[in-house]
Design a protein around this motif. Structure first.
Motif, PDB file in Angstrom:
ATOM      1  N   TYR A   1      -3.120  -9.242   0.021  1.00  0.00           N
ATOM      2  CA  TYR A   1      -3.398  -8.137  -0.908  1.00  0.00           C
ATOM      3  C   TYR A   1      -4.847  -7.717  -0.683  1.00  0.00           C
ATOM      4  CZ  TYR A   1      -2.287  -5.116  -4.818  1.00  0.00           C
ATOM      5  OH  TYR A   1      -2.009  -4.011  -5.572  1.00  0.00           O
ATOM      6  N   GLN A   2      -5.167  -6.493  -1.072  1.00  0.00           N
ATOM      7  CA  GLN A   2      -6.570  -6.079  -1.095  1.00  0.00           C
ATOM      8  C   GLN A   2      -7.159  -5.939   0.311  1.00  0.00           C
ATOM      9  OE1 GLN A   2      -8.081  -5.180  -3.918  1.00  0.00           O
ATOM     10  NE2 GLN A   2      -9.887  -4.695  -2.729  1.00  0.00           N
ATOM     11  N   LYS A   3      -6.275  -5.860   1.318  1.00  0.00           N
ATOM     12  CA  LYS A   3      -6.787  -5.789   2.688  1.00  0.00           C
ATOM     13  C   LYS A   3      -6.849  -4.337   3.133  1.00  0.00           C
ATOM     14  CE  LYS A   3      -6.559  -9.399   5.639  1.00  0.00           C
ATOM     15  NZ  LYS A   3      -5.923 -10.434   6.415  1.00  0.00           N
ATOM     16  N   THR A   4      -7.920  -3.646   2.744  1.00  0.00           N
ATOM     17  CA  THR A   4      -8.111  -2.267   3.189  1.00  0.00           C
ATOM     18  C   THR A   4      -9.063  -2.275   4.365  1.00  0.00           C
ATOM     19  OG1 THR A   4      -9.845  -2.049   1.552  1.00  0.00           O
ATOM     20  CG2 THR A   4      -7.703  -1.195   0.947  1.00  0.00           C
ATOM     21  N   ASP A   5      -8.956  -1.279   5.208  1.00  0.00           N
ATOM     22  CA  ASP A   5      -9.849  -1.187   6.350  1.00  0.00           C
ATOM     23  C   ASP A   5     -10.169   0.282   6.591  1.00  0.00           C
ATOM     24  OD1 ASP A   5     -10.861  -2.853   8.878  1.00  0.00           O
ATOM     25  OD2 ASP A   5     -10.221  -0.867   9.535  1.00  0.00           O
ATOM     26  N   VAL A   6     -11.357   0.522   7.119  1.00  0.00           N
ATOM     27  CA  VAL A   6     -11.796   1.916   7.300  1.00  0.00           C
ATOM     28  C   VAL A   6     -10.879   2.697   8.241  1.00  0.00           C
ATOM     29  CG1 VAL A   6     -14.201   1.455   6.775  1.00  0.00           C
ATOM     30  CG2 VAL A   6     -13.426   1.281   9.134  1.00  0.00           C
ATOM     31  N   ALA A   7     -10.134   1.994   9.105  1.00  0.00           N
ATOM     32  CA  ALA A   7      -9.284   2.679  10.079  1.00  0.00           C
ATOM     33  C   ALA A   7      -7.875   2.954   9.552  1.00  0.00           C
ATOM     34  CB  ALA A   7      -9.199   1.846  11.355  1.00  0.00           C
ATOM     35  N   ALA A   8      -7.523   2.384   8.400  1.00  0.00           N
ATOM     36  CA  ALA A   8      -6.156   2.520   7.879  1.00  0.00           C
ATOM     37  C   ALA A   8      -6.118   3.532   6.735  1.00  0.00           C
ATOM     38  CB  ALA A   8      -5.654   1.162   7.387  1.00  0.00           C
TER      39      ALA A   8
ATOM     40  N   LYS B   1      -5.333  11.649   1.973  1.00  0.00           N
ATOM     41  CA  LYS B   1      -5.772  10.291   2.331  1.00  0.00           C
ATOM     42  C   LYS B   1      -7.283  10.208   2.504  1.00  0.00           C
ATOM     43  CE  LYS B   1      -1.611   8.479   2.758  1.00  0.00           C
ATOM     44  NZ  LYS B   1      -1.091   7.563   1.755  1.00  0.00           N
ATOM     45  N   ASP B   2      -7.821   9.051   2.104  1.00  0.00           N
ATOM     46  CA  ASP B   2      -9.162   8.655   2.527  1.00  0.00           C
ATOM     47  C   ASP B   2      -8.960   7.703   3.696  1.00  0.00           C
ATOM     48  OD1 ASP B   2     -10.899   9.925   0.722  1.00  0.00           O
ATOM     49  OD2 ASP B   2     -10.503   8.429  -0.817  1.00  0.00           O
ATOM     50  N   LEU B   3      -9.965   7.518   4.499  1.00  0.00           N
ATOM     51  CA  LEU B   3      -9.994   6.523   5.592  1.00  0.00           C
ATOM     52  C   LEU B   3      -9.012   6.870   6.736  1.00  0.00           C
ATOM     53  CD1 LEU B   3     -10.187   3.197   3.521  1.00  0.00           C
ATOM     54  CD2 LEU B   3     -12.068   4.661   4.282  1.00  0.00           C
ATOM     55  N   GLY B   4      -9.283   6.280   7.882  1.00  0.00           N
ATOM     56  CA  GLY B   4      -8.425   6.503   9.037  1.00  0.00           C
ATOM     57  C   GLY B   4      -8.532   7.933   9.552  1.00  0.00           C
ATOM     58  N   GLN B   5      -7.880   8.171  10.675  1.00  0.00           N
ATOM     59  CA  GLN B   5      -7.910   9.505  11.284  1.00  0.00           C
ATOM     60  C   GLN B   5      -7.374  10.566  10.321  1.00  0.00           C
ATOM     61  OE1 GLN B   5      -5.594   9.817  14.863  1.00  0.00           O
ATOM     62  NE2 GLN B   5      -6.236  11.915  15.270  1.00  0.00           N
ATOM     63  N   GLU B   6      -6.379  10.175   9.510  1.00  0.00           N
ATOM     64  CA  GLU B   6      -5.759  11.144   8.591  1.00  0.00           C
ATOM     65  C   GLU B   6      -6.758  11.767   7.620  1.00  0.00           C
ATOM     66  OE1 GLU B   6      -2.063  10.681   6.594  1.00  0.00           O
ATOM     67  OE2 GLU B   6      -1.288   9.334   8.123  1.00  0.00           O
TER      68      GLU B   6
END
Ligand code: TAP
Length: 517
Positions: free
Chosen positions: A478-485, A497-502
């Motif tokens: 849980y709680q595993k967010t990443d700047v690329a996702a 969306k925030d974060l990731g290419q999107e």
């Protein structure tokens, strides 16, 4: 100056750029902090034209940290005009995308150099535990600036085969263009990180920005603004207007020269923002709103890991976490034992001074929020929930609330429906032979930000991940967010969306250009 301790500061950045401002000086965490407290417009710090200020409070002591400028509509107009000028004809509009990325990398490096200062300031202003502020509030902010700096020169369109008009041929291309002036409105739970998630994507795409931080946590945004000058970000590209949502937020969402609002906050205000964007000039809008994320524990889960992660899922950043697990569904056959272990784990949480390295649980962000939590737990118990641990304001100075577990929570209990945004775990059991039943209950909310499931059975977790209505699903974690996702909600948790290419798409528009030859 409004503050007796304030002095005129001259700082010299690595790039040789200097900035002069009226500084607040505070000694904390074995560091001498110097930071701005005025609005940041067109590359300069200045008081509000209204002359108003307000106090920002340290929730660990309830003492005033300093006075901060309370912006007005006129300040917003000035900030938007500066951002528009910077977009239309300033240096920002002339430099290459690669150069833009370079400036963003430099800013990330400066944030890293000033990491301890930023984390201390975040801790003082928001009550975040310092060690967590270093790693998450500030650490992930730096990561996100670097991640989007890398994207700046990789934003490209496509070549599209359209039908030729014989005998002539066509060439059809698309370009991804920035929107212009973007306004960002953010909440108080991760002040610098919410700013960074949005602003890094927004600037990588080539826009200029006016940001309104939450009124109760303005300080890291202002320190960040200082670093942006030292990094060489041109005047007008970043503007920060501190003040209330009712004034600054309203002025920005209604402004005819603002082309997009990036908003993170409550569903209620998000809906209002969307209306204002529609009425003013059909602004684009992305909304990251509230959540009531379900976490489902099947009996075949790794029990110790599930217990630890359930506590993290609820108590991370004292529960002031948009993806906090808002409802825990525990299989009937393990329920009682699981609760026992949850209570043991919760009792281990060390509450204390957020600057102390041994502390795991800091004060709630501000008084009104603490009062809401007290009322929230009261309503839960009145609705039939059993209080397993905590449930009250801690008997110590500061805005501390004890990590709390409510069990035996019925689906119609207030706490099963509403978000607490605090350290309150809400547990219900479920029949493990009725998987559709627990999925239906988990989806029985208008929110859809995140969800989690713990089980070693791959079919089970895949089925839950497929059926659950949430923008993010965690499996055996849980709680595993990443700047690329990519990160963002379904249903009334918002869109965009925030974060990731999107995230770049939120700040770009596509232009189609067709040639005949
Ligand atoms: P809100 O009250 O919605 O405030 C968010 C921001 O909107 C603040 O900067 C606020 O200013 C501003 N605002 C208030 N009224 C406004 C108006 N009429 N027009 C424009 N802006 C206005 O939320 P909050 O209490 O700060 O934050 C908690 C909520 O945020 C929770 O529901 C939580 O779930 C959500 N949240 C979601 C996420 C994601 S990623 N989905 C992340 C963090 C938090 P003031 O500071 O002056 O009130």
């Amino acid at each position: 100056s409004e503050n007796a301790d304030a002095v005129v500061m001259k700082l010299r950045g690595g790039s040789g750029i200097t900035i002069t401002y009226d500084a607040i000086e505070v000694d904390a965490n074995n560091t001498h902090l110097k930071f701005p407290h005025d609005l940041f417009i067109n590359g300069k710090f200045e008081p509000s034209s209204s002359g108003r200020t307000y106090d920002t409070i340290n929730p660990a002591t309830e003492e005033v940290i300093c006075k901060v400028a309370k912006g007005c509509k006129g300040d917003c107009d000035k900030a938007v005009a500066a951002a528009k000028k910077a977009f239309d004809k300033g240096e920002w509009s002339k430099i290459s995308a690669r150069e833009r990325g370079k400036l963003m990398y430099r800013l990330a490096d400066l944030m890293e150099e000033h990491k301890a200062e930023l984390a201390t300031l975040e801790s003082l202003d928001s009550g975040a535990v310092y060690t967590l502020a270093l790693k998450t509030h500030v650490g992930m902010s730096i990561d996100v600036w670097r991640y989007f700096a890398g994207w700046a020169d990789k934003i490209q369109g496509s070549t599209i085969p359209i039908s030729d008009a014989r005998p002539n041929k066509n060439l059809c291309i698309t370009k991804k263009e920035p929107l212009g002036v973007v306004a960002l409105i953010t909440p108080w739970n991760y002040p610098l990180m919410m700013l960074s998630w949005k602003m890094a994507a927004c600037l990588a795409a080539g826009n200029t920005v006016v940001h309104k931080p939450a009124q109760v946590t303005p300080l890291t945004a202002l320190k960040f603004a200082e670093l942006s000058v030292l990094a060489g970000i041109p005047a007008g590209v970043i503007n920060i207007v501190t003040g209330s949502g009712g004034e600054i937020g309203e002025a920005l969402t209604a402004h005819p020269d603002v082309r997009k609002i990036g908003f993170t906050g409550s569903t209620e205000i998000g809906a209002h923002v969307m209306g204002s964007c529609a009425k003013s000039n059909i602004k684009k809008v992305s909304l990251e709103l509230g959540g009531k994320s379900p976490l489902i524990i099947f009996p075949d889960a790794d029990m110790d890991k599930a217990v630890r992660q359930t506590c993290t899922a609820v108590f991370f950043n004292k529960g002031e976490n948009c993806i906090a697990a808002g409802r825990i569904f525990v299989a009937k056959s393990i329920h009682d034992d699981f609760i026992k272990k949850l209570v043991e784990e919760t009792k281990k949480i060390v509450m204390g001074d957020p600057l102390d390295r041994a502390t795991g649980h800091g004060p709630q962000n501000h008084k009104a929020h603490l009062d809401k939590l007290i009322d929230y737990v009261k309503k839960g118990i009145e609705g039939g929930a059993k209080l397993e641990v905590g449930g009250k304001r801690a008997d110590r100075p500061g805005l501390f609330f004890e990590p709390t577990i409510l069990s035996h929570v019925n689906d119609d209990n207030y706490v099963a429906i509403e978000e607490s945004f605090g350290p309150v775990m809400v547990v219900s059991d479920f029949d493990e032979n009725d998987m559709d039943g627990v999925i239906r209950r988990a989806n029985g909310t208008e929110f859809g930000l995140a969800a989690g499931v713990f089980s070693k059975d791959i079919s089970k977790v895949l089925k839950v991940a497929e059926k659950i209505q949430a923008g993010t699903v965690f499996v055996n974690t849980y709680q595993k967010t990443d700047v690329a996702a990519p990160f963002g909600g379904f249903k009334q948790s918002g869109f965009g969306k925030d974060l990731g290419q999107e995230a770049l798409n939120e700040y770009l528009q596509t232009k189609t250009i067709t040639f005949e030859y």
